[in-house]
Structure formats: C-alpha cells, structure tokens
Write a protein that holds these residues in place. Structure first.
Motif, mmCIF file in Angstrom:
data_model
loop_
_atom_site.group_PDB
_atom_site.id
_atom_site.type_symbol
_atom_site.label_atom_id
_atom_site.label_comp_id
_atom_site.label_asym_id
_atom_site.label_seq_id
_atom_site.Cartn_x
_atom_site.Cartn_y
_atom_site.Cartn_z
ATOM 1 N N GLU A 1 26.220 -5.993 22.601
ATOM 2 C CA GLU A 1 25.552 -6.618 23.743
ATOM 3 C C GLU A 1 26.586 -6.879 24.833
ATOM 4 O OE1 GLU A 1 22.244 -10.012 24.408
ATOM 5 O OE2 GLU A 1 24.155 -10.759 23.616
ATOM 6 N N ARG B 1 27.200 -8.679 28.178
ATOM 7 C CA ARG B 1 26.592 -9.788 28.911
ATOM 8 C C ARG B 1 27.250 -9.965 30.281
ATOM 9 N NH1 ARG B 1 26.976 -11.864 23.653
ATOM 10 N NH2 ARG B 1 28.821 -13.125 24.161
ATOM 11 N N SER C 1 20.396 -11.419 33.325
ATOM 12 C CA SER C 1 21.430 -12.223 32.667
ATOM 13 C C SER C 1 21.470 -13.636 33.234
ATOM 14 C CB SER C 1 22.795 -11.567 32.847
ATOM 15 O OG SER C 1 23.812 -12.372 32.287
ATOM 16 N N GLU D 1 24.193 -15.114 33.344
ATOM 17 C CA GLU D 1 25.568 -15.218 33.845
ATOM 18 C C GLU D 1 25.629 -15.244 35.372
ATOM 19 O OE1 GLU D 1 28.380 -15.549 32.245
ATOM 20 O OE2 GLU D 1 27.693 -15.357 30.176
ATOM 21 N N ASP E 1 22.077 -8.308 31.064
ATOM 22 C CA ASP E 1 22.589 -8.188 29.706
ATOM 23 C C ASP E 1 22.007 -6.909 29.140
ATOM 24 O OD1 ASP E 1 23.766 -10.661 30.058
ATOM 25 O OD2 ASP E 1 22.216 -11.751 28.959
ATOM 26 N N THR F 1 21.984 -4.140 25.860
ATOM 27 C CA THR F 1 22.334 -3.808 24.487
ATOM 28 C C THR F 1 22.517 -2.294 24.386
ATOM 29 O OG1 THR F 1 21.098 -5.691 23.608
ATOM 30 C CG2 THR F 1 21.620 -3.904 22.075
#
Length: 266
Positions: A43, A45, A98, A100, A106, A108
């Motif tokens: 993942e 991120r 995300s 973030e 994010d 995968t």
C-alpha cells in the motif's frame, strides 16, 4: 526537491529516464515475506502519481493496470536518496483518496522483488532517522537479520559518493562477533566504511571491493583483532574452489593477501 519533502519513497519507470511515477509519503507491505505467488501486496500512502503510474490508476481491474518495472527509491527526511530496489511487474489493484493531503491517493499495488528482505526495514529506518552512529548495532541480529543488514549496506553504498581512503590506511577489524560468513562481512564493512558500511557480502563481492571504488585503496593494513574467535567459527565453514575444499577463514586471509593486504592476526 520540493516534491520529495515529507515523502519516504518514490518510483521511476525503467523504460524511459523521464518516466517518473511519483512520491509516496509512506508504504506498508514492502518488507514482508513473499506470498504464495511470490508477490508482495504493497500500500502506497500519500501518493502523488505521475507518468505511467497515473495512467494505470484509471485502469484498475483491466490489463492496462500493469505499470511494468520500476526503481523504488528510499528517501531520507530531506528528500535525499538513500538507496533503491528494482521491482518487477507493478500492477495497480485499487486506489482511493488519501487522508495524507488533497490531490493525494492511497494505492494498493502488487509487485515482485526478491531483495526486499523483511529484516531490512530496521536498518533502513536507522539510516533514515540518522541513528546509525556507532559500530556493532548488528551484533544482536540472527542469520536472516545479518543478511538483510548486508543487503541494506550494499543498496545504500552507491549513494554515499565518498572517495576511497588513501593507500596505506590501517583498518581495525573486530573479530569478536564474527560467527559466520555474513557476520564477517558486517564487521569488515564497518572496519572500512564505518557504522553500517559495506565491503562485500560474498567472496566474489569481496574480490570486487578489493579492486577499488568501495572505500579502500590497496595496499592497506588490516588489524584483525580477536581473530582467534573468528577463526574458531569460520573454521566450521568451508569453500570449494576448482574442486579443492579449504577452510573459509584460511581462504579469506588468502584472498586478502593476494590483493597485497597486510593482514595482521591479533
């Protein structure tokens, strides 16, 4: 370098030099055992996707979700490169917004890479946080940990950009924690290149390092301290060269001396 600030990883495609795939603020699943298919599910991120990877994010579930091969680079807090791994067959499995930051996702992905040893995460973190400040931090590691320690030292070395020491340099090799071949290279790497240093991780690599460009210029002197402890353990291992079998300790000393290294056993 502004885009790298706050990022711990970045990806660059291997097909074209300018195919930069973007920075990621963090990742999980990199330093884990391979699954039954030989893959890792990772993942990424806080990813700011670009290039081929950005195109693949719109193709999740289809054949075009396969981004291909890439270089995965590890970054320190300033955004400087610490080392990289070549990863194969990066395929996007899912993508979502995300937490973030805005315009980040994010993602995968599945990928292949045999060199991302699970035990390598800790030595990389020591480098990233600048805590690798003394020799011997590998002493408590088991066989798998020591092998991973060496792999990190190798992947990091090419980013150090340090000149070789001058001819005639004297190095102090601590043999008190040499219990097998890998621990010999851990100790030798630190003797030549300081904490976490690299100077080979198998016999062929040792021979290469002794030819220059890896920290030392021959001839040099190697004071092998506590060599009796190292000899006891390395005498339990053997190596076969051209059909002849010899004790590993003796063969290592022979290689060093063939390269005009003054090995002083103490």
């Amino acid at each position: 370098m502004s885009g790298s600030l706050g990022a711990r990883y970045c990806l660059t495609g291997d097909e074209e030099d300018d195919d930069f795939w973007g920075y990621a603020r963090d990742a999980s699943g990199l330093f884990t055992p391979l699954d039954s298919d030989g893959q890792r599910r990772v993942e990424l991120r806080g990813l700011a996707p670009r290039g081929t990877l950005l195109t693949c994010l719109d193709q999740v579930g289809g054949k075009r979700a396969l981004a291909g091969n890439a270089y995965l680079t590890l970054l320190d807090p300033s955004g400087a490169k610490m080392g990289n791994y070549f990863v194969n067959y990066v395929r996007v499995e899912s993508v979502r917004p995300s937490s973030e930051g805005p315009d980040l996702v994010d993602a995968t992905v599945n990928l292949w890479c045999d060199d991302l040893f699970p035990e390598a995460e800790w030595p990389w973190e020591l480098r990233r946080t600048r805590q690798l400040t003394r020799k011997g931090m590998w002493w408590s590691l088991g066989p798998a940990g020591r092998h991973a320690w060496l792999s990190v030292a190798l992947h990091h070395h090419s980013y150090r950009n340090l000149p070789d020491d001058p001819r005639g340099t004297v190095y102090e090799l601590d043999g008190s924690h040499i219990v097998d071949e890998d621990s010999f290279y851990c100790a030798l790497g630190e003797a030549v290149n300081g904490p976490g240093g690299y100077f080979g991780w198998n016999l062929d690599a040792l021979d290469d390092c002794l030819r220059g460009r890896w920290g030392a210029t021959k001839p040099f002197t190697l004071h092998w301290n506590h060599s009796d402890i190292a000899r006891t353990h390395l005498a339990e291992e053997s190596v076969t060269i051209s059909g002849a079998t010899t004790v590993l300790f003796e063969y290592i000393v022979e290689i060093l001396r063939e390269h005009d290294i003054d090995v002083v056993l103490r």
